[in-house]
Scaffold this motif. Structure first.
Motif, mmCIF file in Angstrom:
data_model
loop_
_atom_site.group_PDB
_atom_site.id
_atom_site.type_symbol
_atom_site.label_atom_id
_atom_site.label_comp_id
_atom_site.label_asym_id
_atom_site.label_seq_id
_atom_site.Cartn_x
_atom_site.Cartn_y
_atom_site.Cartn_z
ATOM 1 N N SER A 63 9.926 -15.430 2.511
ATOM 2 C CA SER A 63 9.134 -16.422 1.769
ATOM 3 C C SER A 63 7.807 -15.860 1.293
ATOM 4 O O SER A 63 7.048 -16.545 0.649
ATOM 5 C CB SER A 63 8.881 -17.656 2.650
ATOM 6 O OG SER A 63 8.088 -17.279 3.766
ATOM 7 N N ASN A 64 7.556 -14.596 1.660
ATOM 8 C CA ASN A 64 6.255 -14.007 1.320
ATOM 9 C C ASN A 64 6.353 -13.244 -0.004
ATOM 10 O O ASN A 64 5.968 -12.090 -0.082
ATOM 11 C CB ASN A 64 5.810 -13.083 2.451
ATOM 12 C CG ASN A 64 4.282 -13.011 2.502
ATOM 13 O OD1 ASN A 64 3.614 -13.754 1.822
ATOM 14 N ND2 ASN A 64 3.796 -12.106 3.331
ATOM 15 N N LEU A 65 6.891 -13.889 -1.087
ATOM 16 C CA LEU A 65 7.076 -13.256 -2.391
ATOM 17 C C LEU A 65 5.730 -13.151 -3.110
ATOM 18 O O LEU A 65 4.982 -14.119 -3.201
ATOM 19 C CB LEU A 65 8.051 -14.073 -3.237
ATOM 20 C CG LEU A 65 8.237 -13.611 -4.690
ATOM 21 C CD1 LEU A 65 8.963 -12.276 -4.743
ATOM 22 C CD2 LEU A 65 8.980 -14.663 -5.494
ATOM 23 N N ASN A 66 5.417 -11.985 -3.655
ATOM 24 C CA ASN A 66 4.195 -11.761 -4.431
ATOM 25 C C ASN A 66 4.557 -11.889 -5.911
ATOM 26 O O ASN A 66 5.077 -10.954 -6.529
ATOM 27 C CB ASN A 66 3.624 -10.377 -4.123
ATOM 28 C CG ASN A 66 2.202 -10.242 -4.661
ATOM 29 O OD1 ASN A 66 1.850 -10.840 -5.664
ATOM 30 N ND2 ASN A 66 1.406 -9.440 -3.965
ATOM 31 N N LEU A 67 4.265 -13.067 -6.505
ATOM 32 C CA LEU A 67 4.637 -13.324 -7.892
ATOM 33 C C LEU A 67 3.813 -12.473 -8.862
ATOM 34 O O LEU A 67 4.294 -12.104 -9.932
ATOM 35 C CB LEU A 67 4.458 -14.819 -8.205
ATOM 36 C CG LEU A 67 5.047 -15.296 -9.545
ATOM 37 C CD1 LEU A 67 6.536 -15.030 -9.599
ATOM 38 C CD2 LEU A 67 4.751 -16.781 -9.758
ATOM 39 N N LEU A 72 3.844 -8.028 -12.932
ATOM 40 C CA LEU A 72 3.358 -6.720 -13.337
ATOM 41 C C LEU A 72 4.457 -5.674 -13.386
ATOM 42 O O LEU A 72 4.289 -4.609 -13.986
ATOM 43 C CB LEU A 72 2.238 -6.255 -12.391
ATOM 44 C CG LEU A 72 0.932 -7.069 -12.432
ATOM 45 C CD1 LEU A 72 -0.032 -6.560 -11.372
ATOM 46 C CD2 LEU A 72 0.292 -6.991 -13.808
ATOM 47 N N SER A 73 5.570 -5.961 -12.734
ATOM 48 C CA SER A 73 6.673 -5.001 -12.677
ATOM 49 C C SER A 73 7.417 -4.992 -14.016
ATOM 50 O O SER A 73 7.814 -6.046 -14.527
ATOM 51 C CB SER A 73 7.631 -5.377 -11.550
ATOM 52 O OG SER A 73 8.764 -4.540 -11.582
ATOM 53 N N SER A 74 7.626 -3.813 -14.573
ATOM 54 C CA SER A 74 8.275 -3.702 -15.887
ATOM 55 C C SER A 74 9.769 -4.002 -15.820
ATOM 56 O O SER A 74 10.404 -4.246 -16.849
ATOM 57 C CB SER A 74 8.052 -2.289 -16.451
ATOM 58 O OG SER A 74 8.595 -1.317 -15.563
ATOM 59 N N SER A 76 11.181 -6.446 -13.726
ATOM 60 C CA SER A 76 11.473 -7.788 -13.208
ATOM 61 C C SER A 76 11.755 -8.756 -14.357
ATOM 62 O O SER A 76 11.247 -8.599 -15.471
ATOM 63 C CB SER A 76 10.306 -8.290 -12.359
ATOM 64 O OG SER A 76 9.191 -8.567 -13.174
ATOM 65 N N TYR A 77 12.576 -9.749 -14.053
ATOM 66 C CA TYR A 77 12.886 -10.775 -15.049
ATOM 67 C C TYR A 77 11.691 -11.697 -15.289
ATOM 68 O O TYR A 77 11.536 -12.253 -16.376
ATOM 69 C CB TYR A 77 14.103 -11.579 -14.600
ATOM 70 C CG TYR A 77 15.361 -10.759 -14.525
ATOM 71 C CD1 TYR A 77 15.975 -10.314 -15.696
ATOM 72 C CD2 TYR A 77 15.921 -10.413 -13.306
ATOM 73 C CE1 TYR A 77 17.126 -9.526 -15.641
ATOM 74 C CE2 TYR A 77 17.074 -9.639 -13.243
ATOM 75 C CZ TYR A 77 17.670 -9.195 -14.421
ATOM 76 O OH TYR A 77 18.786 -8.425 -14.369
ATOM 77 N N ALA A 78 10.848 -11.851 -14.281
ATOM 78 C CA ALA A 78 9.640 -12.662 -14.462
ATOM 79 C C ALA A 78 8.735 -12.049 -15.526
ATOM 80 O O ALA A 78 8.128 -12.770 -16.340
ATOM 81 C CB ALA A 78 8.891 -12.787 -13.127
ATOM 82 N N ARG A 79 8.654 -10.706 -15.530
ATOM 83 C CA ARG A 79 7.829 -10.025 -16.536
ATOM 84 C C ARG A 79 8.406 -10.253 -17.944
ATOM 85 O O ARG A 79 7.676 -10.505 -18.905
ATOM 86 C CB ARG A 79 7.770 -8.537 -16.199
ATOM 87 C CG ARG A 79 7.147 -7.663 -17.293
ATOM 88 C CD ARG A 79 5.666 -7.991 -17.498
ATOM 89 N NE ARG A 79 5.108 -7.150 -18.543
ATOM 90 C CZ ARG A 79 4.568 -5.957 -18.317
ATOM 91 N NH1 ARG A 79 4.543 -5.466 -17.075
ATOM 92 N NH2 ARG A 79 4.061 -5.245 -19.307
ATOM 93 N N GLN A 80 9.725 -10.182 -18.081
ATOM 94 C CA GLN A 80 10.346 -10.399 -19.388
ATOM 95 C C GLN A 80 10.089 -11.829 -19.888
ATOM 96 O O GLN A 80 9.781 -12.046 -21.058
ATOM 97 C CB GLN A 80 11.848 -10.135 -19.292
ATOM 98 C CG GLN A 80 12.213 -8.691 -18.997
ATOM 99 C CD GLN A 80 13.710 -8.474 -18.957
ATOM 100 O OE1 GLN A 80 14.435 -8.986 -19.821
ATOM 101 N NE2 GLN A 80 14.180 -7.720 -17.960
ATOM 102 N N LEU A 81 10.223 -12.785 -18.980
ATOM 103 C CA LEU A 81 9.969 -14.184 -19.361
ATOM 104 C C LEU A 81 8.515 -14.377 -19.796
ATOM 105 O O LEU A 81 8.242 -15.059 -20.785
ATOM 106 C CB LEU A 81 10.300 -15.111 -18.191
ATOM 107 C CG LEU A 81 11.787 -15.264 -17.843
ATOM 108 C CD1 LEU A 81 11.931 -16.018 -16.526
ATOM 109 C CD2 LEU A 81 12.506 -16.002 -18.959
#
Length: 536
Positions: A63-67, A72-74, A76-81
């Protein structure tokens, strides 16, 4: 009573001690049993805790995810979104600019989907998976391609928007300049009611021979040259404003019969001014009204300002209609700056040659207290008493004069404190001794090309009276009621004179409402002509 033998008391004491030891034994036994039971339960529950600990640690770790790191990660899907959202927001603005509201709505919908995925990932503490992000990324990519295919080039659009912004800024500047110009015109124009009052009083002057006779008799009054009385000078072409100055002064004087007013106006307004002060009584004070044309000594060969007024170039500068459209500097082209009535203050010893001390009042002031104590102010050999303004927005000498000119820089200190015209005490004996009028003439001649100062009477006054000014208490003269809306009420209440300096004069519709009643309170609304011309 006879005491019992000792052998009968000892057995009782032994029984009590036996009971105490018995109770202590019971308590020790109970405590030992509780300790054994507690230790047994602790040993029995320890393995289960050890088994659950890795699970808890694993859950806590997951549960300790660093969003932030995800964004910042090139890879990751979060970065693409996030990147697609940024580009989509830019295209929303561009599509709205081009009227494509449908595309803007579709982009907004997909942006909301992106935001939903990111918020769910933050709540669950798990990174976004490919299965979750693929539909949103694919759809958003299709919309972005569609927007690019519609020729929504970002760099071109940014240039277009910037040009629109510049155009709006230019329009705003033009509107501000236009508003200032209209305000300037409004402040210098004569209100309809004031013009009506002047016309009615002029008709009264020419139709009433008694008024003319009283005026001629007033000219010969010995009170006009009596230095034991209190003499005031007002130079104005505004009948109503002058009436308020005189009325407010006498209304607040302890002995109004000892006041004498010397009013000078121009030829056009002389009949109306003379008629008004003959038709109204001001508590027994003496009022002399004269026309500027009566002063034969005031001619172009004597006065530099008259020489400038007759010059063609000067007249074009101040009176040409095109002169008001030069970079918003119409205030410098105001004809009142070269009005002879404004410059008469430098000729007071010639206007009232028999007097020793006078108080000068501008026509845009209202008096709230007795001004006769001003005549007792010690000037210490100086010519003029004035309120200094270097603590306010009126600045010091360097704000009025051109200190890049060697003639100015060699004669004056740029940090010298400025002062104000409007309420001034003049020692006319000291004036003549220092020949202030000649100093005024000298500086007017030196400024023929307007290289020493721009315009107005205050700069040349600062030069002519330089080193001859006695500072007055600030409460004698409070300025700024014609432009400053935030003057302290306590300062206004304590002021002897309120000066409506600025463009929002109290007789105009654009006057500051907060201050207007203090001026209007001294208008004679019961007079027939005032009622007919001004009450509407």
């Amino acid at each position: 009573m006879r005491r019992r033998p000792a052998e009968y008391r000892r057995p009782a004491r032994r029984r009590l001690i036996d009971w105490i030891w018995c109770l202590l034994g019971i308590f020790l036994l109970a405590g030992l049993m509780l300790f054994v039971v507690h230790h047994f339960h602790q040993v029995q529950s320890q393995p289960s805790v050890r088994e659950k600990t890795p699970v808890n640690e694993q859950v806590h770790h997951e549960s300790n995810l660093n969003l932030t790191q995800e964004l910042l990660s090139s890879s990751s899907y979060a970065r693409q979104l996030s990147d697609q959202m940024t580009l989509a927001k830019a295209y929303i603005v561009i599509s709205k600019e081009h009227g494509n509201l449908k595309l803007a709505w579709e982009l907004s919908s997909q942006i909301r989907n992106c935001q939903r995925l990111l918020s769910q990932a933050a709540i669950k503490g798990e990174p976004i998976t490919r299965e979750e992000s693929d539909p949103v990324i694919t759809r958003l990519a299709q919309l972005l391609y569609k927007a690019q295919d519609s020729h929504y080039d970002i760099s071109t659009t940014i240039v277009t928007l910037k040009s629109h912004t510049n155009a709006l800024e230019e329009r705003a500047k033009a509107a501000i300049a236009q508003a200032a110009e209209f305000g300037h015109i409004a402040s210098e124009s004569m209100p309809k009611g004031l013009h009506c009052l002047g016309v009615r009083l002029t008709e009264e002057w020419y139709g009433n021979s008694e008024i003319k006779r009283h005026v001629e008799e007033q000219r010969n009054s010995p009170r006009l040259v009596d230095n034991n009385l209190y003499h005031f000078c007002v130079f104005s072409d505004n009948v109503l404003a002058t009436a308020v100055v005189v009325n407010s002064t006498v209304s607040n004087a302890d002995h109004p019969q000892q006041l004498v007013f010397h009013i000078v106006t121009d030829r056009v307004n002389y009949p109306a001014m003379a008629a008004w002060f003959m038709l109204n009584d001001f508590k027994g004070c003496t009022v002399e009204v004269r026309s500027i044309d009566e002063f034969s000594w005031l001619n172009a060969s004597y006065s530099p300002i008259l020489k400038r007024i007759s010059d063609t170039k000067t007249r074009e500068y101040y009176f040409s209609s095109g002169s008001t459209d030069q970079g918003g500097e119409s205030k410098f082209h105001n004809p009142k700056h070269i009005s002879l009535l404004n410059h008469l203050r430098f000729y007071i010893p010639q206007i009232v040659p028999n007097l020793e001390k006078v108080v000068f009042l501008d026509d845009d002031v209202v008096v709230q207290k007795d001004l006769t104590p001003l005549f007792s102010v010690e000037l210490h050999g100086n010519v003029i008493g004035a309120v200094e303004t270097c603590l306010e927005a009126y600045h010091r000498y360097y704000k009025y004069l051109n200190f890049s000119h060697p003639l100015i820089s060699s004669k004056f200190d740029p940090q010298s404190c400025g002062w104000a015209f409007g309420v001034n005490v003049f020692d006319l004996i000291a004036w003549k001794k220092n020949d202030v009028t000649a100093r005024y003439h000298y500086w007017e001649e030196q400024n023929a090309e307007q290289t020493l100062w721009r315009t107005g009477t205050l700069p040349v006054g600062l030069m002519a009276f330089y080193g001859l000014v006695e500072p007055l208490d600030r409460r004698w003269h409070v300025l700024g009621l014609g432009f400053d809306m935030e003057i302290d009420d306590r300062l206004i209440e304590s002021a002897a004179v309120l000066h409506y300096s600025g463009s929002m004069k109290p007789w105009l519709k654009l006057a500051i409402t907060r201050y207007k009643n203090r001026w209007a309170g001294y208008m004679n609304f019961t007079h027939q002509y005032v009622g007919e011309c001004l009450m509407h």
